[in-house]
Design an enzyme around this catalytic site. Structure first.
Site, PDB file in Angstrom:
ATOM      1  N   ASP A 214     118.118  36.058   1.906  1.00  0.00           N
ATOM      2  CA  ASP A 214     118.564  35.706   0.553  1.00  0.00           C
ATOM      3  C   ASP A 214     117.764  34.546  -0.020  1.00  0.00           C
ATOM      4  O   ASP A 214     117.717  33.453   0.545  1.00  0.00           O
ATOM      5  CB  ASP A 214     120.045  35.341   0.561  1.00  0.00           C
ATOM      6  CG  ASP A 214     120.926  36.505   0.973  1.00  0.00           C
ATOM      7  OD1 ASP A 214     120.446  37.647   0.970  1.00  0.00           O
ATOM      8  OD2 ASP A 214     122.107  36.260   1.304  1.00  0.00           O
TER       9      ASP A 214
ATOM     10  N   ASP B 188     114.426  34.349   6.807  1.00  0.00           N
ATOM     11  CA  ASP B 188     115.696  34.417   6.110  1.00  0.00           C
ATOM     12  C   ASP B 188     115.547  35.442   4.990  1.00  0.00           C
ATOM     13  O   ASP B 188     114.435  35.708   4.512  1.00  0.00           O
ATOM     14  CB  ASP B 188     116.043  33.030   5.551  1.00  0.00           C
ATOM     15  CG  ASP B 188     117.209  33.062   4.590  1.00  0.00           C
ATOM     16  OD1 ASP B 188     118.294  33.524   4.990  1.00  0.00           O
ATOM     17  OD2 ASP B 188     117.034  32.625   3.437  1.00  0.00           O
TER      18      ASP B 188
END
Length: 324
Positions: A79, A77
């Site tokens: 963010d 991922d």
């Protein structure tokens, strides 16, 4: 969009739009994969950052990732896992600097980013508002134009926000001869730029529709979020011939539990409260680069202190006062 021929038919629990978003993202990622990306020198990291330990169990476990395992890959991922804050907000700041939109819209981006940094979690309403704003802003612009600008914005706002600890984990997979992919709700073009700059294989991201190289202001499917991320990883693994049980996935958000649950080696990185609880319950690995405290199972050096939080708080307070 027609079904992708290299994917076998199967029953899915995800919505049709999630499946479409995931498959479109996997297709875009494969087309832009950075097969010739030069390897980076691994950032300095404590030995335990690359070695799994269970202090309560005694002896250390075998080193992971396993070198030479070409049926494995890693999915990160973006963010708050690889980078502090949200890529789409940083991208918005860069577009404002280039007069793509007005001060009022910048204030909204700034408020969303401050909230994101203070809360440390993804709020669907904030993220949807940001995506809608971004789509309206890029409508009518050329994909090539936004890609060129994205390179500049990375240098201006994103490069210094990469977590060294997470980057070291990604580098460990690369050094083991495995592919490493970003998986994010950010636009696939932005994600691809970040992946290239970090020396990663490529990126799975939200696919915005374009006709003749010009953005239409619509998405293909839906944002690559939650179940759509899992669909993208599943589709890419099928296309690449990967064994998901031998793959690893890393995220900070409980929204990514579907993606993390797909792989044999799930990691909670800078986890929000819900993900931390889920990880403990399921005996997943935890790492936290936000403060000096030790995460459960593995202690790691801090990559950033309270200064980032203080900065976010100051921005939020300033904007709140301005609105009164």
């Amino acid at each position: 969009m027609a079904a992708l021929g290299w994917l076998p038919p199967r029953r899915r629990s995800a919505t049709a739009r999630s499946v479409l978003a995931g498959e479109a993202s996997a297709e875009a990622a494969r087309k832009t994969a950075l097969a010739e990306a030069p390897p980076l020198t691994a950032p300095e990291a404590e030995p335990e950052a690359l070695l799994e330990e269970r202090p309560e169990a005694g002896p250390a476990e075998p080193v992971f990732p396993v070198a030479g395992d070409d049926l494995a890959a890693a999915f990160f991922d973006l963010d708050n896992t690889v980078m502090q804050g949200a890529a789409i907000f940083h991208f918005g700041r860069g577009l404002y600097k280039r007069e793509f939109f007005r001060r009022r819209e910048l204030a909204r981006f700034a408020w969303q980013q401050a909230w994101f940094r203070l809360a440390g979690v993804e709020d669907p309403e904030h993220m949807q508002d940001a995506r809608d704003s971004a789509l309206s802003i890029v409508k009518g612009h050329k994909v090539s134009e936004l890609m060129a600008i994205g390179e500049e914005i990375y240098d201006e706002y994103m490069a210094e926000r990469i977590w060294p600890g997470t980057r070291a984990l990604a580098q460990a997979h690369l050094d083991a001869g495995q592919k490493v992919w970003l998986v994010t709700a950010a636009p696939v073009e932005t994600a691809t730029i970040i992946a290239r700059r970090l020396g990663l294989t490529g990126a799975l991201g939200t696919v915005a529709e374009s006709v003749d190289g010009v953005y239409t202001g619509r998405l293909v499917g839906e944002p690559l979020h939650g179940p759509a991320k899992a669909e993208a990883v599943r589709a890419l693994a099928t296309a690449e011939g990967l064994d998901l049980e031998r793959c690893a996935a890393y995220s900070d958000s409980h929204n990514d539990i579907p993606m993390l649950s797909l792989v044999g080696h799930p990691y909670a990185i800078n986890p929000d409260t819900k993900l931390r609880k889920h990880a403990r319950t399921n005996d997943w690995r935890l790492r936290d680069y936000r403060t000096g405290r030790k995460a459960v199972k593995v202690g790691v050096p801090a990559a950033a202190g309270v200064g980032a939080i203080a900065g976010g708080a100051a921005a939020a307070i300033a904007l709140h006062r301005r609105r009164k």
